[in-house]
Design a protein around this motif. Structure first.
Motif, PDB file in Angstrom:
ATOM      1  N   LEU A   1       0.842  -1.216   0.000  1.00 48.62           N
ATOM      2  CA  LEU A   1       0.000   0.000   0.000  1.00 48.62           C
ATOM      3  C   LEU A   1       0.867   1.252   0.000  1.00 48.62           C
ATOM      4  O   LEU A   1       0.517   2.270  -0.614  1.00 48.62           O
ATOM      5  N   GLU A   2       2.016   1.182   0.675  1.00 54.83           N
ATOM      6  CA  GLU A   2       2.942   2.327   0.655  1.00 54.83           C
ATOM      7  C   GLU A   2       3.448   2.567  -0.763  1.00 54.83           C
ATOM      8  O   GLU A   2       3.474   3.711  -1.248  1.00 54.83           O
ATOM      9  N   ILE A   3       3.819   1.492  -1.466  1.00 56.65           N
ATOM     10  CA  ILE A   3       4.308   1.621  -2.853  1.00 56.65           C
ATOM     11  C   ILE A   3       3.209   2.223  -3.734  1.00 56.65           C
ATOM     12  O   ILE A   3       3.428   3.160  -4.513  1.00 56.65           O
ATOM     13  N   VAL A   4       1.980   1.696  -3.595  1.00 53.95           N
ATOM     14  CA  VAL A   4       0.874   2.213  -4.414  1.00 53.95           C
ATOM     15  C   VAL A   4       0.659   3.701  -4.104  1.00 53.95           C
ATOM     16  O   VAL A   4       0.418   4.505  -5.002  1.00 53.95           O
ATOM     17  N   GLY A   5       0.794   4.081  -2.835  1.00 52.78           N
ATOM     18  CA  GLY A   5       0.660   5.506  -2.462  1.00 52.78           C
ATOM     19  C   GLY A   5       1.708   6.363  -3.151  1.00 52.78           C
ATOM     20  O   GLY A   5       1.398   7.449  -3.675  1.00 52.78           O
ATOM     21  N   PHE A   6       2.951   5.858  -3.207  1.00 54.06           N
ATOM     22  CA  PHE A   6       4.001   6.606  -3.916  1.00 54.06           C
ATOM     23  C   PHE A   6       3.644   6.762  -5.398  1.00 54.06           C
ATOM     24  O   PHE A   6       3.832   7.819  -6.010  1.00 54.06           O
TER      25      PHE A   6
ATOM     26  N   GLU B   1      -0.703 -12.761  -3.275  1.00 57.42           N
ATOM     27  CA  GLU B   1      -1.412 -11.945  -4.263  1.00 57.42           C
ATOM     28  C   GLU B   1      -2.877 -11.717  -3.911  1.00 57.42           C
ATOM     29  O   GLU B   1      -3.379 -10.606  -4.049  1.00 57.42           O
ATOM     30  N   SER B   2      -3.605 -12.762  -3.474  1.00 54.01           N
ATOM     31  CA  SER B   2      -5.043 -12.562  -3.194  1.00 54.01           C
ATOM     32  C   SER B   2      -5.223 -11.507  -2.106  1.00 54.01           C
ATOM     33  O   SER B   2      -6.087 -10.632  -2.203  1.00 54.01           O
ATOM     34  N   ILE B   3      -4.386 -11.554  -1.095  1.00 52.17           N
ATOM     35  CA  ILE B   3      -4.566 -10.662   0.060  1.00 52.17           C
ATOM     36  C   ILE B   3      -4.144  -9.233  -0.280  1.00 52.17           C
ATOM     37  O   ILE B   3      -4.870  -8.278  -0.024  1.00 52.17           O
ATOM     38  N   VAL B   4      -2.972  -9.080  -0.932  1.00 55.13           N
ATOM     39  CA  VAL B   4      -2.543  -7.708  -1.250  1.00 55.13           C
ATOM     40  C   VAL B   4      -3.448  -7.096  -2.318  1.00 55.13           C
ATOM     41  O   VAL B   4      -3.743  -5.887  -2.270  1.00 55.13           O
ATOM     42  N   SER B   5      -3.953  -7.921  -3.235  1.00 56.57           N
ATOM     43  CA  SER B   5      -4.866  -7.381  -4.262  1.00 56.57           C
ATOM     44  C   SER B   5      -6.144  -6.854  -3.608  1.00 56.57           C
ATOM     45  O   SER B   5      -6.641  -5.782  -3.961  1.00 56.57           O
ATOM     46  N   GLU B   6      -6.656  -7.598  -2.639  1.00 52.41           N
ATOM     47  CA  GLU B   6      -7.878  -7.160  -1.937  1.00 52.41           C
ATOM     48  C   GLU B   6      -7.624  -5.859  -1.186  1.00 52.41           C
ATOM     49  O   GLU B   6      -8.426  -4.922  -1.227  1.00 52.41           O
ATOM     50  N   ALA B   7      -6.478  -5.755  -0.533  1.00 58.37           N
ATOM     51  CA  ALA B   7      -6.173  -4.544   0.248  1.00 58.37           C
ATOM     52  C   ALA B   7      -6.041  -3.328  -0.659  1.00 58.37           C
ATOM     53  O   ALA B   7      -6.589  -2.249  -0.376  1.00 58.37           O
ATOM     54  N   VAL B   8      -5.365  -3.510  -1.795  1.00 54.18           N
ATOM     55  CA  VAL B   8      -5.188  -2.373  -2.726  1.00 54.18           C
ATOM     56  C   VAL B   8      -6.536  -1.999  -3.335  1.00 54.18           C
ATOM     57  O   VAL B   8      -6.873  -0.817  -3.455  1.00 54.18           O
TER      58      VAL B   8
ATOM     59  N   PRO C   1      -9.258   1.968  -5.282  1.00 55.11           N
ATOM     60  CA  PRO C   1     -10.074   1.242  -6.270  1.00 55.11           C
ATOM     61  C   PRO C   1      -9.792   1.635  -7.711  1.00 55.11           C
ATOM     62  O   PRO C   1     -10.046   0.868  -8.623  1.00 55.11           O
ATOM     63  N   GLU C   2      -9.232   2.807  -7.941  1.00 53.86           N
ATOM     64  CA  GLU C   2      -9.000   3.271  -9.322  1.00 53.86           C
ATOM     65  C   GLU C   2      -7.558   3.087  -9.793  1.00 53.86           C
ATOM     66  O   GLU C   2      -7.215   3.516 -10.896  1.00 53.86           O
TER      67      GLU C   2
ATOM     68  N   ARG D   1      -2.919  -9.606 -25.316  1.00 55.31           N
ATOM     69  CA  ARG D   1      -2.477 -10.948 -24.938  1.00 55.31           C
ATOM     70  C   ARG D   1      -3.333 -11.454 -23.770  1.00 55.31           C
ATOM     71  O   ARG D   1      -3.977 -10.694 -23.073  1.00 55.31           O
ATOM     72  N   ARG D   2      -3.293 -12.778 -23.567  1.00 48.92           N
ATOM     73  CA  ARG D   2      -4.175 -13.405 -22.568  1.00 48.92           C
ATOM     74  C   ARG D   2      -3.336 -13.940 -21.410  1.00 48.92           C
ATOM     75  O   ARG D   2      -2.336 -14.618 -21.645  1.00 48.92           O
ATOM     76  N   PHE D   3      -3.726 -13.565 -20.213  1.00 54.44           N
ATOM     77  CA  PHE D   3      -2.974 -13.948 -19.017  1.00 54.44           C
ATOM     78  C   PHE D   3      -3.944 -14.479 -17.956  1.00 54.44           C
ATOM     79  O   PHE D   3      -5.141 -14.204 -18.034  1.00 54.44           O
ATOM     80  N   MET D   4      -3.421 -15.165 -16.920  1.00 54.58           N
ATOM     81  CA  MET D   4      -4.224 -15.456 -15.719  1.00 54.58           C
ATOM     82  C   MET D   4      -3.929 -14.331 -14.721  1.00 54.58           C
ATOM     83  O   MET D   4      -2.768 -14.166 -14.317  1.00 54.58           O
ATOM     84  N   LEU D   5      -4.937 -13.578 -14.353  1.00 57.56           N
ATOM     85  CA  LEU D   5      -4.691 -12.405 -13.521  1.00 57.56           C
ATOM     86  C   LEU D   5      -5.653 -12.362 -12.325  1.00 57.56           C
ATOM     87  O   LEU D   5      -6.736 -12.943 -12.360  1.00 57.56           O
ATOM     88  N   LEU D   6      -5.218 -11.646 -11.291  1.00 57.31           N
ATOM     89  CA  LEU D   6      -6.045 -11.455 -10.084  1.00 57.31           C
ATOM     90  C   LEU D   6      -6.927 -10.229 -10.320  1.00 57.31           C
ATOM     91  O   LEU D   6      -6.394  -9.111 -10.453  1.00 57.31           O
ATOM     92  N   VAL D   7      -8.226 -10.448 -10.355  1.00 54.40           N
ATOM     93  CA  VAL D   7      -9.160  -9.359 -10.663  1.00 54.40           C
ATOM     94  C   VAL D   7     -10.390  -9.425  -9.760  1.00 54.40           C
ATOM     95  O   VAL D   7     -10.696 -10.505  -9.224  1.00 54.40           O
TER      96      VAL D   7
END
Ligand SMILES: NC(=O)c1ccc[n+]([C@@H]2O[C@H](COP(=O)([O-])OP(=O)(O)OC[C@H]3O[C@@H](n4cnc5c(N)ncnc54)[C@H](O)[C@@H]3O)[C@@H](O)[C@H]2O)c1
Ligand SMILES: O=P(O)(O)OC[C@H]1O[C@H](O[C@H]2[C@H](O)[C@@H](O)[C@@H](O)O[C@@H]2CO)[C@H](O)[C@@H](O)[C@@H]1O
Ligand SMILES: [Mn+2]
Length: 442
Positions: free
Chosen positions: A129-134, A151-158, A163-164, A336-342
């Protein structure tokens, strides 16, 4: 060359940085590079990596690429085009605690799964979250491509706090598993269109369509898995824990022959076996300290002493190429097609819409376009996922609210935990071990 990009590596000292930069340099036609910035909070690791990347640039004809190393977020992020983030909050020493504390209570001790993963998640959320804030402050138009776990946990927190944000969360396990299956059974993964669903490190394939054969090959792959165990086929060759992980695939498809699981499902379905096999004195964290981390340190030390012949010794398989393909897919609108956390939002039709799920998605200039499954998932997987995603959400609640009760609920509901008593014992030990990293829980 026009359109040259500035790429910041958040967690520049990461052992994966050389593999990622090599992939960037190998794809200069699709991802023209102007500057690399190594950002880390550990200046020693960052300086080590500077020596390695500087040599890599010089010995591969890219000496014109600017390389900076910094612990100053303003310098690291201002004006960059992409951020590749791969931090490990607390380092491998805390990973060792994540793995050994649950094992002392006869529970799965693992980097991203079980209560080790929850302890890791409670540390990682603050760091990422600090990195995203920067990024929001210094480079709001840049794309943040994240490998930081769990990934599941940090994705949920971010998702909750930003959200944007322009961010893609990815895991390399599915491509690694697919590559291992293809090499073992004589397929070419480039012909595949895999369909998969789950949480991160907690999912299943519904289909592996092979374009060269014009059919779904998953049934025949399952039959092969039940006859011939997988051998590690990538740079992890010879790595006993990865070999054991891939051998467990055959146990899982023998007991549950309908779909191919992610190899991490062994920790949830066969936790007793995992604990029986574990060496409490020497876990995966110790192996990585004695392997990848030691190797990276030795590379830097050799360069520092002037030994630059044949010193660049690293190979992390598809890991670097995968994140580079995401960047080029955005930059060049390649879809391109990837498996991603969404955010689920119906991609898995009969799972809560606010779950963060791992599904196939296209990536283009506007970002991620998830692909929805053609049918609801079965009760077995739905039940497992609903309990695990609820546990993950409770953990994120605990982080933001500073709630001991939510943390205890999360630990109790984690699908590797049999009862509340052992959940509470492990939680209370984790709180002490993580006092420098977790928020205060009351
Ligand atoms: N998503 C995936 O499939 C995938 C695959 C491989 C690795 N990973 C993850 O990538 C990360 C890096 O793995 P590694 O083995 O290279 O770790 P590592 O310990 O070798 O390096 C991590 C780096 O992050 C730095 N760091 C820690 N906290 C930081 C912070 N708050 N800000 C900036 N830098 C910080 C450390 O100083 C260190 O240099 C881990 O989270 C790992 O779990 C994810
Ligand atoms: O135990 P580690 O630190 O070696 O690996 C943990 C990571 O394992 C997965 O990434 C693997 C990848 O799938 C494999 O093929 C190869 O590239 O090694 C990677 C790291 O060793 C998993 O996807 C990550 O989330 C884990 O952090
Ligand atoms: Mn992963």
């Amino acid at each position: 060359m026009t359109n040259r990009q500035i790429i910041t590596i958040a967690g520049g000292g990461s052992t994966y940085t050389p593999g990622i930069i090599q992939a960037v340099l190998n794809n200069a036609d699709r991802l023209p590079l102007k500057e690399i910035r190594l950002y880390d909070i550990d200046s020693e690791r960052n300086q080590d990596m500077y020596l390695i990347i500087d040599l890599l640039l010089k010995t591969s004809g890219h000496e014109l690429v600017k390389l900076i190393v910094t612990e100053d977020p303003r310098q690291a992020f201002t004006g960059c085009d992409f951020i590749f983030s791969q931090i490990r909050v607390g380092g491998l020493k805390m990973r060792e605690q994540d793995e050994k504390i649950p094992l002392r209570h006869r529970l799965v001790g693992q980097e991203t799964c079980g209560l080790g993963g929850f302890a890791y998640g409670m540390r990682s959320m603050g760091g990422l979250l600090e990195i995203v804030g920067f990024v929001q402050e210094f480079a709001p138009e840049a794309w943040l491509l994240n490998y930081t776990n769990p990934e599941s946990i940090v994705s949920e927190a971010v998702r909750r706090q930003y959200p944007e944000v322009k961010m893609i969360n990815a895991c390399d396990m599915t491509i690694s598993l697919e590559e291992t299956i293809a090499v073992n059974y004589g397929y070419d993964r480039k012909n595949w269109v895999p369909t998969y669903y789950g949480l991160n490190h907690f999912g299943w394939y519904t289909e592996i369509y092979d374009k060269s054969l014009g059919k779904d090959i998953m049934p025949e792959v399952i039959a092969k898995l039940n006859r011939q165990k997988l051998k590690v086929a990538d740079f992890n060759e010879g790595d006993s824990s990865w070999q054991a992980a891939f051998e467990m695939m055959s146990v899982m498809t023998t007991d549950f022959p309908e779909q191919i699981p992610n190899n991490y499902l062994e920790y949830y379905l066969y936790g007793d076996l995992v604990v029986e096999k574990a060496d409490l004195a020497y876990t995966r964290a110790n192996m990585v300290m004695d392997g990848r981390e030691k190797n990276t340190k030795e590379m830097a030390q050799k360069i520092r002493s002037g030994l630059t012949e044949d010193v660049l010794n690293f190979n992390f398989g598809e890991h670097g190429q995968y994140i580079v393909d995401m960047a080029t897919s955005i930059l060049n609108d390649e879809h391109r097609r990837f498996m991603l956390l969404v955010p689920n939002q119906g991609a898995i039709p009969n799972l809560r819409p606010d779950a963060v799920v791992e599904v196939p998605a296209y990536v283009g200039a506007t970002g991620v376009e998830p692909i929805s499954l053609r049918a609801p998932i079965n009760d077995f997987h739905k039940g497992l996922m609903e309990a695990q995603v609820a546990a993950e959400k409770l953990l994120v609640d605990a982080y933001f609210e500073g709630s001991y009760q939510k943390a205890l609920q999360a630990f109790t509901l984690n699908q590797t935990v049999p009862n509340a008593r052992v959940a509470k014992k492990v939680l209370d030990e984790m709180i002490i071990a993580n006092q420098d990293y977790w928020p205060v829980l009351s």
